[in-house]
Write an enzyme that holds these catalytic residues in place. Structure first.
Site, PDB file in Angstrom:
ATOM      1  N   HIS A  10      26.098 -31.469  -2.447  1.00 21.42           N
ATOM      2  CA  HIS A  10      26.907 -30.548  -3.258  1.00 21.42           C
ATOM      3  C   HIS A  10      26.271 -29.155  -3.327  1.00 21.42           C
ATOM      4  O   HIS A  10      25.577 -28.763  -2.409  1.00 21.42           O
ATOM      5  CB  HIS A  10      27.161 -31.159  -4.638  1.00 21.42           C
ATOM      6  CG  HIS A  10      27.649 -32.577  -4.530  1.00 21.42           C
ATOM      7  ND1 HIS A  10      28.957 -32.903  -4.291  1.00 21.42           N
ATOM      8  CD2 HIS A  10      26.969 -33.764  -4.552  1.00 21.42           C
ATOM      9  CE1 HIS A  10      29.074 -34.220  -4.196  1.00 21.42           C
ATOM     10  NE2 HIS A  10      27.886 -34.769  -4.343  1.00 21.42           N
ATOM     11  N   GLU A  24      24.821 -32.895 -10.811  1.00 21.09           N
ATOM     12  CA  GLU A  24      24.245 -33.512  -9.614  1.00 21.09           C
ATOM     13  C   GLU A  24      23.627 -32.481  -8.678  1.00 21.09           C
ATOM     14  O   GLU A  24      22.545 -32.693  -8.127  1.00 21.09           O
ATOM     15  CB  GLU A  24      25.328 -34.311  -8.866  1.00 21.09           C
ATOM     16  CG  GLU A  24      24.812 -34.946  -7.576  1.00 21.09           C
ATOM     17  CD  GLU A  24      25.884 -35.711  -6.816  1.00 21.09           C
ATOM     18  OE1 GLU A  24      27.044 -35.729  -7.273  1.00 21.09           O
ATOM     19  OE2 GLU A  24      25.550 -36.284  -5.757  1.00 21.09           O
ATOM     20  N   HIS A  79      21.690 -37.630  -3.032  1.00 17.73           N
ATOM     21  CA  HIS A  79      22.801 -37.584  -3.989  1.00 17.73           C
ATOM     22  C   HIS A  79      22.443 -38.304  -5.285  1.00 17.73           C
ATOM     23  O   HIS A  79      21.456 -39.045  -5.354  1.00 17.73           O
ATOM     24  CB  HIS A  79      24.058 -38.229  -3.389  1.00 17.73           C
ATOM     25  CG  HIS A  79      24.743 -37.348  -2.392  1.00 17.73           C
ATOM     26  ND1 HIS A  79      25.892 -36.661  -2.665  1.00 17.73           N
ATOM     27  CD2 HIS A  79      24.397 -37.020  -1.117  1.00 17.73           C
ATOM     28  CE1 HIS A  79      26.251 -35.952  -1.605  1.00 17.73           C
ATOM     29  NE2 HIS A  79      25.352 -36.149  -0.641  1.00 17.73           N
ATOM     30  N   GLU A 141      21.336 -42.504  -3.426  1.00 16.04           N
ATOM     31  CA  GLU A 141      21.982 -42.221  -4.715  1.00 16.04           C
ATOM     32  C   GLU A 141      21.004 -42.646  -5.801  1.00 16.04           C
ATOM     33  O   GLU A 141      20.931 -43.816  -6.179  1.00 16.04           O
ATOM     34  CB  GLU A 141      23.287 -43.016  -4.847  1.00 16.04           C
ATOM     35  CG  GLU A 141      24.370 -42.651  -3.834  1.00 16.04           C
ATOM     36  CD  GLU A 141      25.299 -41.535  -4.322  1.00 16.04           C
ATOM     37  OE1 GLU A 141      25.002 -40.911  -5.368  1.00 16.04           O
ATOM     38  OE2 GLU A 141      26.315 -41.296  -3.642  1.00 16.04           O
TER      39      GLU A 141
HETATM   40 ZN   LIG Z   1      27.118 -36.710  -4.428  1.00 10.13          ZN
END
Ligand SMILES: [Zn+2]
Length: 261
Positions: A10, A24, A79, A141
């Site tokens: 992102h 995030e 992420h 993640e």
């Molecule tokens: Zn993400």
């Protein structure tokens, strides 16, 4: 020369997942910077190219195109999750096989050693960056931003350091990366949480890789108390380590010692 394409998820107009007053895009960049800085300062024959180093939003195609054009050996995408769960998981492209799954196994296990979150498993998904990158690729993640416990971890700079360094440790083992020799840890083993909290920024400001390490395990929603046992660890070269041990002893931290890392 090992060429890592490092992709903080992102950025810019795309905050990614949000929750508990954090975004995030900021957490992925913080973890990625630890990875980049650790590789640059402590490893030889490693080159890192990042999809972004600030608050910008390269498209997914721009990210994979850049990695492919550069001829990266590995694509690592960082992420943070959301959606009501908790814990850590990692993704590779479905049925990609070895060596990608070997890299996933090694890196995933190193992260699980330090992340302090549930293990959601080594998973597969048809994601753009995994599908369109020409080299082995992995997406991690590291927790759920909408979960208060996970988000509490993300707000702790020591956790960011630990998770970033665990990614590096995994890369070291997966790709047989070589340390710049020699690397030393300077350790003050007998601090309280409040002492470590004060010393870490002082030495970071002087350019050192300093971090506090908790010496007890914390349960969900449990925060450190002022007098909980903590260590200070500074990773540096031999000459700096020698001088820091002298400096800390002079400051009254009698039990300070150095050891090869
Ligand atoms: Zn993400």
């Amino acid at each position: 020369m090992f060429k890592l394409f490092l992709d903080p998820g992102h950025g810019g107009s795309d905050p990614g997942a949000v929750g508990n007053e954090i975004q995030e895009k900021d957490i992925t960049l913080s973890i990625s910077k630890v990875i980049q800085e650790t590789l640059a300062s402590e490893y030889s024959d490693v080159e890192v190219k990042m999809s972004r180093t600030g608050d910008t939003f390269p498209s997914l195609s721009q990210r994979t195109n850049e990695a492919n054009k550069w001829g990266a050996d590995f694509f690592l995408s960082i992420h943070i999750n959301a959606g009501g769960g908790t814990g850590f998981e990692s993704f590779v492209y479905p049925n990609v096989g070895v060596p990608t799954t070997t890299y996933q196994n090694i890196i995933h296990d190193e992260i699980m050693k330090v992340i302090g979150l549930n293990n959601r498993g080594k998973r597969q998904s048809d994601l753009h960056i995994l599908r369109e990158s020409n080299m082995p690729s992995l997406l991690t993640e590291s927790g759920f931003i909408d979960n208060p416990f996970d988000a509490g971890k993300m707000k702790d700079p020591n956790w960011i350091q630990a998770v970033g360094r665990a990614h590096v440790k995994g890369l070291e083992r997966a790709f047989n990366l070589q340390r710049k020799n020699p690397v030393y840890d300077v350790i003050i083993p007998n601090l309280s949480f409040w002492q470590a909290r004060a010393l870490v920024p002082e030495y970071e400001q002087r350019g050192y890789n300093a971090r506090g390490v908790a010496l007890k395990n914390y349960g969900p929603n449990e925060a450190p108390s002022e007098n909980d046992p903590y260590q200070l660890v500074i990773t540096t070269d031999y000459e700096n380590a020698k001088n820091l041990v002298i400096e800390f002893k002079r400051r009254g931290y009698d039990r300070t010692y150095g050891q090869q890392n």
